[in-house]
Enzyme design. Structure first.
Site, mmCIF file in Angstrom:
data_model
loop_
_atom_site.group_PDB
_atom_site.id
_atom_site.type_symbol
_atom_site.label_atom_id
_atom_site.label_comp_id
_atom_site.label_asym_id
_atom_site.label_seq_id
_atom_site.Cartn_x
_atom_site.Cartn_y
_atom_site.Cartn_z
ATOM 1 N N ILE A 284 96.520 157.847 98.713
ATOM 2 C CA ILE A 284 97.184 159.040 98.177
ATOM 3 C C ILE A 284 98.530 159.259 98.855
ATOM 4 O O ILE A 284 99.548 159.493 98.195
ATOM 5 C CB ILE A 284 96.284 160.274 98.341
ATOM 6 C CG1 ILE A 284 95.002 160.106 97.520
ATOM 7 C CG2 ILE A 284 97.018 161.545 97.918
ATOM 8 C CD1 ILE A 284 93.926 161.132 97.835
ATOM 9 N N THR B 165 96.464 168.932 100.595
ATOM 10 C CA THR B 165 95.550 168.572 99.507
ATOM 11 C C THR B 165 94.505 167.575 100.007
ATOM 12 O O THR B 165 93.935 166.821 99.224
ATOM 13 C CB THR B 165 96.314 167.967 98.312
ATOM 14 O OG1 THR B 165 97.115 166.866 98.778
ATOM 15 C CG2 THR B 165 97.207 168.990 97.642
ATOM 16 N N SER B 166 94.245 167.588 101.306
ATOM 17 C CA SER B 166 93.322 166.623 101.897
ATOM 18 C C SER B 166 91.994 167.271 102.272
ATOM 19 O O SER B 166 91.048 167.241 101.491
ATOM 20 C CB SER B 166 93.972 165.961 103.116
ATOM 21 O OG SER B 166 93.152 164.923 103.607
ATOM 22 N N ARG B 167 91.900 167.847 103.455
ATOM 23 C CA ARG B 167 90.692 168.526 103.909
ATOM 24 C C ARG B 167 91.076 169.837 104.579
ATOM 25 O O ARG B 167 92.024 169.898 105.354
ATOM 26 C CB ARG B 167 89.891 167.645 104.882
ATOM 27 C CG ARG B 167 89.155 166.494 104.226
ATOM 28 C CD ARG B 167 88.037 167.006 103.311
ATOM 29 N NE ARG B 167 87.292 165.926 102.662
ATOM 30 C CZ ARG B 167 87.537 165.474 101.441
ATOM 31 N NH1 ARG B 167 88.538 166.000 100.743
ATOM 32 N NH2 ARG B 167 86.793 164.523 100.908
ATOM 33 N N ASP C 244 95.162 173.226 98.550
ATOM 34 C CA ASP C 244 94.149 172.959 97.535
ATOM 35 C C ASP C 244 92.776 172.867 98.189
ATOM 36 O O ASP C 244 91.770 172.713 97.509
ATOM 37 C CB ASP C 244 94.467 171.643 96.809
ATOM 38 C CG ASP C 244 93.506 171.354 95.679
ATOM 39 O OD1 ASP C 244 93.382 172.211 94.774
ATOM 40 O OD2 ASP C 244 92.858 170.284 95.689
ATOM 41 N N GLU D 83 85.880 176.601 102.465
ATOM 42 C CA GLU D 83 85.842 176.554 101.007
ATOM 43 C C GLU D 83 84.441 176.401 100.437
ATOM 44 O O GLU D 83 84.189 176.776 99.286
ATOM 45 C CB GLU D 83 86.726 175.417 100.485
ATOM 46 C CG GLU D 83 86.224 174.021 100.771
ATOM 47 C CD GLU D 83 87.076 172.958 100.092
ATOM 48 O OE1 GLU D 83 86.543 172.255 99.233
ATOM 49 O OE2 GLU D 83 88.268 172.842 100.416
ATOM 50 N N HIS E 217 90.533 173.319 95.098
ATOM 51 C CA HIS E 217 90.130 171.915 95.212
ATOM 52 C C HIS E 217 90.149 171.224 93.845
ATOM 53 O O HIS E 217 89.171 170.588 93.428
ATOM 54 C CB HIS E 217 88.739 171.796 95.841
ATOM 55 C CG HIS E 217 88.545 170.524 96.604
ATOM 56 N ND1 HIS E 217 88.059 170.482 97.883
ATOM 57 C CD2 HIS E 217 88.802 169.234 96.264
ATOM 58 C CE1 HIS E 217 88.004 169.225 98.300
ATOM 59 N NE2 HIS E 217 88.454 168.444 97.322
ATOM 60 N N GLN E 218 91.281 171.332 93.169
ATOM 61 C CA GLN E 218 91.397 170.742 91.836
ATOM 62 C C GLN E 218 92.359 169.564 91.779
ATOM 63 O O GLN E 218 92.603 169.002 90.703
ATOM 64 C CB GLN E 218 91.842 171.802 90.822
ATOM 65 C CG GLN E 218 93.304 172.226 90.926
ATOM 66 C CD GLN E 218 93.723 173.162 89.812
ATOM 67 O OE1 GLN E 218 93.473 174.352 89.886
ATOM 68 N NE2 GLN E 218 94.372 172.637 88.791
ATOM 69 N N ALA E 219 92.880 169.131 92.928
ATOM 70 C CA ALA E 219 93.872 168.055 92.910
ATOM 71 C C ALA E 219 93.330 166.781 92.272
ATOM 72 O O ALA E 219 94.061 166.030 91.630
ATOM 73 C CB ALA E 219 94.382 167.775 94.322
ATOM 74 N N PHE E 220 92.045 166.533 92.443
ATOM 75 C CA PHE E 220 91.421 165.324 91.886
ATOM 76 C C PHE E 220 91.113 165.448 90.408
ATOM 77 O O PHE E 220 90.748 164.453 89.757
ATOM 78 C CB PHE E 220 90.108 165.047 92.631
ATOM 79 C CG PHE E 220 88.975 165.938 92.186
ATOM 80 C CD1 PHE E 220 88.013 165.473 91.308
ATOM 81 C CD2 PHE E 220 88.883 167.262 92.618
ATOM 82 C CE1 PHE E 220 86.970 166.302 90.880
ATOM 83 C CE2 PHE E 220 87.853 168.081 92.205
ATOM 84 C CZ PHE E 220 86.891 167.606 91.329
#
Length: 332
Positions: A156, A233-235, A259, A264, A296-299
Site C-alpha cells: 500500500i 489508514t493502517s492501524r 480511517d 474502533e 475503516h472503509q479504505a479497503f
C-alpha cells in the site's frame, strides 16, 4: 471443509458466497466479533474460523479452538496483530492471511482523505446543502511541491508513494526494509526524525507491532512541522489518540484524517445512529473542523472484496490439499 465467519457483514456474505461457487466450502456466518464468549459458537464440526481486523484471537480463544479441532485460522485482511501466532503454532493451528488484496484501494482512499482535508471538501459540501456559498474558511494549499512523508512502504505504501510522486511532491519514506525499486524511482528513504521534522503531510502505512504501537505520540508530534497533516489508514493503535487531540488543540497538527481508530472495535462496522456515543475521545475528534474520520472503509471497493474472498478461500484450498501455500506470502 466447514468455515465459521466472525464479524460478518452483508457484503462479506455476498462476496464470499459468490466466490465460493468455485470452491464448494460449507460457510456459516456470525455477525458478532470473535472473543472469549462468542468462541463458544465454534463447534467440533468447524475446520476453519475466518476473522477480520477487530476479532480477538488471543491465547484463551485459541485454546478453545484447539479443543474444538479447528485446523486453520483464516484472516480476511493483511494485518495479523490480533492473533497470538505463537500460541496458534504451539497448538498446531495454521494461520493464513490476505497480504495484498488491492493496495490501490487503500492508497486511493488515503489520497481522497488528503484532498478532502486540504481543500475542505467536507465543509464545502455541508455549506452548499445549506445554501451557504461563501468561501471564507475554505482556503487550502497546493499539494504540488509539498513534502510528503510515508511511513511504511509495503504494497500500500509503495502505491501511495507513486501517487504522491506523480502529483509533483517530494516523497520521503521510512521502512525497515527499503524498496529498491522505489529508490530507483526517486523516493528518498530517511530516518523517522527526518520524516517528522520535514514533512508537510505524513501518511501511515506500517503494520502494528510492539515497536510501532503509538508511533505517533507526544514526542514525535513535538518534532513535526506546525500545521502538519497526518493521515492514518493502517492501524488505529499506531496513534496515541490523547497525544493527537492535544496536538490538534495546540494547532501543531493542522489536519487529521483517520480511517482507523484505537478503540474502533467498540464502534466501527456498527450503526450507532440511534444511540449516544460513549467514546468521548472519538466524539471529541469528530467535533474538530479539521478532522476527517471514516469507519475503516479504505479497503471497501468491489475489486478489493472480490480479491479478499478469492485469496482467503484459495489459501484454505491450498493448505488442505498440499499443506502449503504457493506463490504468495500468505501463511503466518
Amino acid at each position: 471443509m466447514k468455515i465459521a465467519f466472525f464479524s460478518s457483514q452483508p457484503y462479506d456474505i455476498t462476496f464470499f458466497n459468490k466466490c465460493n461457487k468455485d470452491f464448494g466450502f460449507d460457510l456459516d456466518y456470525f455477525d458478532m466479533a470473535l472473543d472469549e464468549q462468542s468462541v463458544n459458537l465454534v463447534t467440533s464440526e468447524f475446520d476453519v474460523i475466518c476473522v477480520f481486523v477487530n476479532d480477538k484471537v488471543d491465547a484463551g480463544v485459541i485454546e478453545v479452538l484447539s479443543e474444538r479441532g479447528v485446523k486453520y485460522i483464516a484472516l480476511r485482511c493483511a494485518g495479523f496483530n490480533n492473533v497470538d501466532l505463537e500460541v496458534a503454532h504451539k497448538k498446531g493451528i495454521r494461520v493464513c492471511r490476505v497480504p495484498a488484496y488491492s493496495p490501490e484501494a487503500v492508497a486511493e482512499h488515503t489520497l481522497a482523505m488528503l484532498f478532502t482535508l486540504n481543500r475542505k471538501i467536507h465543509k464545502a459540501y455541508n455549506r452548499v446543502r445549506e445554501q451557504n456559498y461563501s468561501l471564507n474558511g475554505l482556503l487550502g494549499t497546493n499539494i504540488y511541491k509539498k513534502t510528503v512523508g510515508v511511513i511504511g512502504t509495503g504494497n500500500i505504501g509503495a502505491v501511495f508513494c507513486r501517487m504522491m510522486k506523480a502529483l509533483g511532491t517530494e516523497v520521503l519514506a521510512y521502512d525497515l526494509y527499503p524498496n529498491e525499486q522505489l529508490k530507483a524511482e526517486g523516493i528518498r528513504y530517511v530516518d523517522l526524525d527526518t520524516i517528522f521534522s520535514q514533512s508537510d503531510i505524513i501518511s501511515l502505512h506500517c503494520p502494528l507491532t510492539p515497536e510501532t504501537l503509538h508511533l505517533i505520540n507526544d514526542d514525535s508530534i513535538v518534532k513535526m512541522k506546525s500545521g502538519v497533516m497526518l493521515i492514518n489508514t493502517s492501524r488505529g493503535k499506531l496513534i496515541d489518540t490523547n497525544a493527537v487531540i492535544q496536538g490538534l488543540r495546540e494547532k501543531k497538527i493542522g489536519a487529521l484524517g483517520i480511517d482507523v481508530y484505537e478503540q474502533e472495535e467498540k464502534v466501527f462496522f456498527r450503526d450507532l445512529s440511534e444511540t449516544i456515543l460513549e467514546d468521548e475521545r472519538l466524539q471529541l475528534l469528530t467535533s474538530f473542523p479539521n478532522v476527517l474520520v471514516t469507519a475503516h472503509q479504505a479497503f471497501f471497493t468491489d475489486e478489493a472484496l472480490t480479491q479478499i474472498a478469492f485469496v482467503t478461500l484459495d489459501n484454505l484450498k491450498q493448505l488442505d490439499a498440499t499443506n502449503e501455500i504457493i506463490g504468495r506470502n500468505a501463511e503466518l
